[in-house]
Design an enzyme around this catalytic site. Structure first.
Site, PDB file in Angstrom:
ATOM      1  N   ASP A  13       0.815  -1.226   0.000  1.00 54.61           N
ATOM      2  CA  ASP A  13       0.000   0.000   0.000  1.00 54.61           C
ATOM      3  C   ASP A  13       0.841   1.265   0.000  1.00 54.61           C
ATOM      4  O   ASP A  13       0.453   2.290   0.561  1.00 54.61           O
ATOM      5  CB  ASP A  13      -0.963   0.009   1.206  1.00 54.61           C
ATOM      6  N   LYS A  16       1.788   2.089  -5.149  1.00 53.66           N
ATOM      7  CA  LYS A  16       2.314   1.515  -6.397  1.00 53.66           C
ATOM      8  C   LYS A  16       1.376   1.807  -7.562  1.00 53.66           C
ATOM      9  O   LYS A  16       1.818   2.155  -8.655  1.00 53.66           O
ATOM     10  CB  LYS A  16       2.485  -0.015  -6.251  1.00 53.66           C
ATOM     11  N   ASN A  38      -5.370 -10.315  -3.549  1.00 58.20           N
ATOM     12  CA  ASN A  38      -5.015  -9.755  -2.240  1.00 58.20           C
ATOM     13  C   ASN A  38      -4.503  -8.325  -2.420  1.00 58.20           C
ATOM     14  O   ASN A  38      -4.476  -7.538  -1.477  1.00 58.20           O
ATOM     15  CB  ASN A  38      -3.955 -10.615  -1.521  1.00 58.20           C
ATOM     16  N   GLY A  40      -4.498  -4.409  -3.786  1.00 63.28           N
ATOM     17  CA  GLY A  40      -5.492  -3.366  -4.041  1.00 63.28           C
ATOM     18  C   GLY A  40      -4.740  -2.122  -4.452  1.00 63.28           C
ATOM     19  O   GLY A  40      -4.036  -1.528  -3.650  1.00 63.28           O
ATOM     20  N   HIS A  41      -4.830  -1.757  -5.723  1.00 68.27           N
ATOM     21  CA  HIS A  41      -4.066  -0.621  -6.242  1.00 68.27           C
ATOM     22  C   HIS A  41      -5.038   0.486  -6.658  1.00 68.27           C
ATOM     23  O   HIS A  41      -5.913   0.259  -7.489  1.00 68.27           O
ATOM     24  CB  HIS A  41      -3.193  -1.071  -7.414  1.00 68.27           C
ATOM     25  N   THR A  42      -4.884   1.642  -6.039  1.00 70.13           N
ATOM     26  CA  THR A  42      -5.829   2.741  -6.250  1.00 70.13           C
ATOM     27  C   THR A  42      -5.257   3.787  -7.187  1.00 70.13           C
ATOM     28  O   THR A  42      -4.108   4.184  -7.046  1.00 70.13           O
ATOM     29  CB  THR A  42      -6.127   3.442  -4.900  1.00 70.13           C
ATOM     30  N   THR A 129      -5.678 -11.611   3.790  1.00 66.70           N
ATOM     31  CA  THR A 129      -6.799 -10.906   3.168  1.00 66.70           C
ATOM     32  C   THR A 129      -7.990 -11.843   2.968  1.00 66.70           C
ATOM     33  O   THR A 129      -9.045 -11.412   2.502  1.00 66.70           O
ATOM     34  CB  THR A 129      -6.394 -10.326   1.802  1.00 66.70           C
ATOM     35  N   GLN A 223       1.971  -6.321  -3.353  1.00 68.37           N
ATOM     36  CA  GLN A 223       2.527  -6.489  -2.004  1.00 68.37           C
ATOM     37  C   GLN A 223       3.873  -5.733  -1.917  1.00 68.37           C
ATOM     38  O   GLN A 223       4.018  -4.713  -2.548  1.00 68.37           O
ATOM     39  CB  GLN A 223       2.667  -7.972  -1.627  1.00 68.37           C
ATOM     40  N   THR A 413       2.606  13.652  -4.059  1.00 64.55           N
ATOM     41  CA  THR A 413       2.091  14.618  -3.077  1.00 64.55           C
ATOM     42  C   THR A 413       0.570  14.654  -2.951  1.00 64.55           C
ATOM     43  O   THR A 413       0.033  15.520  -2.267  1.00 64.55           O
ATOM     44  CB  THR A 413       2.611  16.027  -3.435  1.00 64.55           C
TER      45      THR A 413
HETATM   46  P1  GDP Z   1      -0.703   0.223  -3.560  1.00 65.37           P
HETATM   47  O1  GDP Z   1      -1.288  -1.032  -3.035  1.00 65.37           O
HETATM   48  O2  GDP Z   1       0.762   0.320  -3.325  1.00 65.37           O
HETATM   49  O3  GDP Z   1      -1.067   0.510  -4.982  1.00 65.37           O
HETATM   50  O4  GDP Z   1      -1.351   1.407  -2.681  1.00 65.37           O
HETATM   51  P2  GDP Z   1      -2.922   1.580  -2.312  1.00 65.37           P
HETATM   52  O5  GDP Z   1      -3.638   2.092  -3.492  1.00 65.37           O
HETATM   53  O6  GDP Z   1      -3.430   0.354  -1.660  1.00 65.37           O
HETATM   54  O7  GDP Z   1      -2.815   2.659  -1.158  1.00 65.37           O
HETATM   55  C1  GDP Z   1      -2.250   3.915  -1.361  1.00 65.37           C
HETATM   56  C2  GDP Z   1      -3.307   4.985  -1.038  1.00 65.37           C
HETATM   57  O8  GDP Z   1      -2.677   6.248  -0.970  1.00 65.37           O
HETATM   58  C3  GDP Z   1      -4.362   5.122  -2.123  1.00 65.37           C
HETATM   59  O9  GDP Z   1      -5.572   5.479  -1.530  1.00 65.37           O
HETATM   60  C4  GDP Z   1      -3.838   6.256  -3.002  1.00 65.37           C
HETATM   61  O10 GDP Z   1      -4.880   6.966  -3.662  1.00 65.37           O
HETATM   62  C5  GDP Z   1      -3.182   7.129  -1.968  1.00 65.37           C
HETATM   63  N1  GDP Z   1      -2.009   7.888  -2.438  1.00 65.37           N
HETATM   64  C6  GDP Z   1      -1.083   7.539  -3.360  1.00 65.37           C
HETATM   65  N2  GDP Z   1      -0.122   8.473  -3.455  1.00 65.37           N
HETATM   66  C7  GDP Z   1      -0.453   9.446  -2.570  1.00 65.37           C
HETATM   67  C8  GDP Z   1       0.166  10.676  -2.179  1.00 65.37           C
HETATM   68  O11 GDP Z   1       1.227  11.074  -2.651  1.00 65.37           O
HETATM   69  N3  GDP Z   1      -0.489  11.418  -1.218  1.00 65.37           N
HETATM   70  C9  GDP Z   1      -1.651  11.005  -0.647  1.00 65.37           C
HETATM   71  N4  GDP Z   1      -2.191  11.772   0.285  1.00 65.37           N
HETATM   72  N5  GDP Z   1      -2.255   9.842  -0.988  1.00 65.37           N
HETATM   73  C10 GDP Z   1      -1.658   9.073  -1.931  1.00 65.37           C
HETATM   74  P1  IMO Z   2      -0.845  -4.284  -2.224  1.00 69.91           P
HETATM   75  O1  IMO Z   2      -0.438  -4.830  -3.566  1.00 69.91           O
HETATM   76  C1  IMO Z   2      -0.802  -4.740   2.105  1.00 69.91           C
HETATM   77  C2  IMO Z   2      -0.830  -8.821   3.677  1.00 69.91           C
HETATM   78  C3  IMO Z   2      -2.067  -9.236   4.459  1.00 69.91           C
HETATM   79  C4  IMO Z   2      -1.436 -10.210   5.441  1.00 69.91           C
HETATM   80  C5  IMO Z   2      -0.371 -10.913   4.588  1.00 69.91           C
HETATM   81  C6  IMO Z   2      -0.791 -12.246   4.007  1.00 69.91           C
HETATM   82  O2  IMO Z   2      -2.138  -3.572  -2.235  1.00 69.91           O
HETATM   83  O3  IMO Z   2       0.272  -3.507  -1.602  1.00 69.91           O
HETATM   84  P2  IMO Z   2      -2.420 -12.928   2.010  1.00 69.91           P
HETATM   85  O4  IMO Z   2      -3.872 -12.671   1.812  1.00 69.91           O
HETATM   86  O5  IMO Z   2      -1.545 -12.397   0.926  1.00 69.91           O
HETATM   87  O6  IMO Z   2      -2.102 -14.364   2.335  1.00 69.91           O
HETATM   88  O7  IMO Z   2      -2.054 -12.112   3.365  1.00 69.91           O
HETATM   89  O8  IMO Z   2      -0.054 -10.009   3.547  1.00 69.91           O
HETATM   90  N1  IMO Z   2      -1.087  -8.301   2.319  1.00 69.91           N
HETATM   91  C7  IMO Z   2      -1.029  -7.000   1.993  1.00 69.91           C
HETATM   92  N2  IMO Z   2      -0.819  -5.919   2.756  1.00 69.91           N
HETATM   93  N3  IMO Z   2      -0.936  -4.608   0.769  1.00 69.91           N
HETATM   94  C8  IMO Z   2      -1.111  -5.691  -0.013  1.00 69.91           C
HETATM   95  O9  IMO Z   2      -1.129  -5.613  -1.363  1.00 69.91           O
HETATM   96  C9  IMO Z   2      -1.214  -6.957   0.595  1.00 69.91           C
HETATM   97  N4  IMO Z   2      -1.416  -8.210   0.137  1.00 69.91           N
HETATM   98  C10 IMO Z   2      -1.319  -9.016   1.195  1.00 69.91           C
HETATM   99  O10 IMO Z   2      -2.660  -8.141   5.101  1.00 69.91           O
HETATM  100  O11 IMO Z   2      -0.769  -9.503   6.456  1.00 69.91           O
HETATM  101 MG    MG Z   3      -2.831  -1.689  -1.801  1.00 68.85          MG
END
Ligand code: GDP
Ligand code: IMO
Ligand code: MG
Length: 429
Positions: A13, A16, A38, A40-42, A129, A223, A413
């Site tokens: 998270d 990415k 598992n 979640g990319h936003t 997850t 991850q 940012t």
């Molecule tokens: P990923 O799994 O690495 O793709 O990250 P996620 O999408 O799960 O979580 C990152 C969260 O931070 C999302 O809600 C994005 O919209 C948000 N985000 C990404 N870059 C920034 C940033 O520079 N600033 C802020 N405030 N939020 C961000």
């Molecule tokens: P992204 O790509 C954050 C964590 C779970 C748990 C462990 C094992 O969005 O960064 P699993 O379901 O994979 O067997 O769970 O890994 N986990 C993540 N934590 N971001 C993720 O993906 C994750 N994918 C798995 O919370 O601790």
């Molecule tokens: Mg994520």
């Protein structure tokens, strides 16, 4: 221009999705190489927020997107995701989406097993997850998986389902899960097979052709290194290799194709699920980070644990994954903090460590050594140029760069696509 491999360098998270979407503008192909739903990319574009779990983040830019052989795919979840993003206006056709014929499937029985094990583990749970990812990878390595290529061959499918059930039936019995029949599974797969069939291809051929035509490939990791099954905080990890080295094996290309390795690093630290987290904050500062950063999981909605930036962990991730450059994300979340702390080492009994030891009990016992650094009054939120950053923010970024031993190529940012500062172009190495 070369290829770029994007990986998370903390516990996931890091942002990415946003970075991949931004880079995808100049890429020709985007490839997922491990993990499953598992992830979640936003991605935020104007008023629209896309959430991708299985679809490569390149689909938001309409780029050719490949789900590689290293991914485990829940076909029902994939079809639901495709329907959802089509509803948001994205075009998902076999021209833009390729599913590797050798990718292994996640079935309902994997989810059952994941949930039953976690429920029984009590305090020993991993905090997965619940998507069945671990059990699906176990079956893949155990040579019992059903793969996309099997869906078109009923004879192979029947044989494989029998083999799979010979393993799962005793497990289910021991966990008090109801028996399932081969017919049930066959029926479920027969129903979903025609929906996924148009997308299935030998993905390695698509990537081979792309390389021969000098196309730019962006490898999308899910991850993060500290969740890697070998290099992470085992057993509190996911069940795949998440390091950049996996990009080649999980896509079906040679190791040199990975190109520039871009590690995504949040300006502080978060983690979802159980496991060690040396710089975790259990006070109002931790709460403030969580609130300002909207730290709730994209997949499960769980509250993310928050803490200070841990330079020791990131330096380790940089080393084991061969990170060439870093994107420091969510710098804006730190706007308005009077002082910030960076973890620069660990104390373990009488010892001072500059790395995270491998043992589970040692990982839980290390105490962070902090360096204090001045915060800033100005705002970095939505800054798009290095010049717009307050001096203290620049100092924070530079100190991190020094401690982790990798150049910071970009800073983000805000969640919005264009709010990003580029110091170095990853495609140009
Ligand atoms: P990923 O799994 O690495 O793709 O990250 P996620 O999408 O799960 O979580 C990152 C969260 O931070 C999302 O809600 C994005 O919209 C948000 N985000 C990404 N870059 C920034 C940033 O520079 N600033 C802020 N405030 N939020 C961000
Ligand atoms: P992204 O790509 C954050 C964590 C779970 C748990 C462990 C094992 O969005 O960064 P699993 O379901 O994979 O067997 O769970 O890994 N986990 C993540 N934590 N971001 C993720 O993906 C994750 N994918 C798995 O919370 O601790
Ligand atoms: Mg994520």
């Amino acid at each position: 221009m070369g290829n770029v491999t994007v990986i998370g360098a903390q516990w996931g998270d890091e942002g990415k999705g946003k970075v991949i979407d931004w880079l995808a503008d100049r890429a020709d192909v985007v490839v997922r190489f491990q993990g499953g739903n598992n992830a979640g990319h936003t991605i935020v574009v104007g008023n629209t927020e896309y959430r991708f779990s299985l679809l490569p983040s390149g689909v938001a830019q309409g780029k050719l997107s490949v789900i590689g052989n290293g991914v485990v795919v829940d076909p029902w979840s994939l079809m639901a995701e495709i329907a959802r993003v089509r509803g948001q206006g994205l075009t998902i056709t076999p021209e833009v989406l390729v599913l590797a014929d050798t990718a292994a499937l996640v079935l309902p029985l994997h989810r059952d097993l994941d949930a039953a094990r976690e429920a029984r583990a009590g305090a020993g749970k991993i905090g997965t997850t619940g998507r069945g990812i671990g059990p699906a990878y176990e079956d893949k390595v155990g040579r019992r998986a059903i793969r996309f290529c099997d869906l078109a061959d009923e004879t192979a499918l029947e044989f494989k389902i029998e083999r799979l059930l010979a393993h799962h039936q005793p497990l289910r019995h021991g966990l008090d899960l109801p028996e399932i029949t081969a017919d049930e599974i066959l029926e479920q797969l027969r129903e979903v097979a025609p929906q996924v069939a148009p997308f299935i291809q030998p993905a390695w051929r698509v990537l081979d052709a792309a390389q021969k035509a000098n196309r730019q490939i962006l490898f999308e990791g899910a991850q993060a290194v500290m969740l890697d099954v070998d290099h992470g905080t085992y057993p509190y990890v996911t069940s795949s290799n998440t390091v950049a080295g996996q990009a080649a094996a999980g896509a079906g290309v040679g190791p040199s194709a990975a190109g520039y390795v871009l590690g995504i690093v949040k300006a502080y630290t978060t983690r979802v699920g159980e496991g060690p987290f040396p710089s975790e904050l259990h006070d109002e500062t931790g709460e403030k980070l969580g609130q300002r950063g909207a730290e709730f999981g994209t997949v499960t909605g769980r509250k993310r644990r928050c803490g200070w930036f841990d330079a020791v962990l990131v330096r380790q991730s940089v080393a084991v994954s061969g990170v060439n450059g870093v994107v420091l994300t969510k710098l804006d979340v730190l706007d308005g903090f009077e002082t910030l702390k960076i973890c620069v080492g660990y104390r373990l009994g009488d010892e001072v460590l500059d790395y995270l030891p491998a043992g589970m009990r040692e990982q839980a016992a290390v105490i962070p050594i902090y360096e204090e650094i001045e915060g800033w009054n100005g705002i970095t939120h939505k800054a798009r140029s290095w010049r717009d950053l307050p001096a203290a923010a620049v100092k924070y970024v530079r100190r991190i760069e020094e401690l982790i031993g990798a150049q910071i190529a970009l800073v983000t940012t805000s969640p919005e696509r264009e709010d990003i500062i580029m110091m170095r172009d990853p495609f140009r190495g």
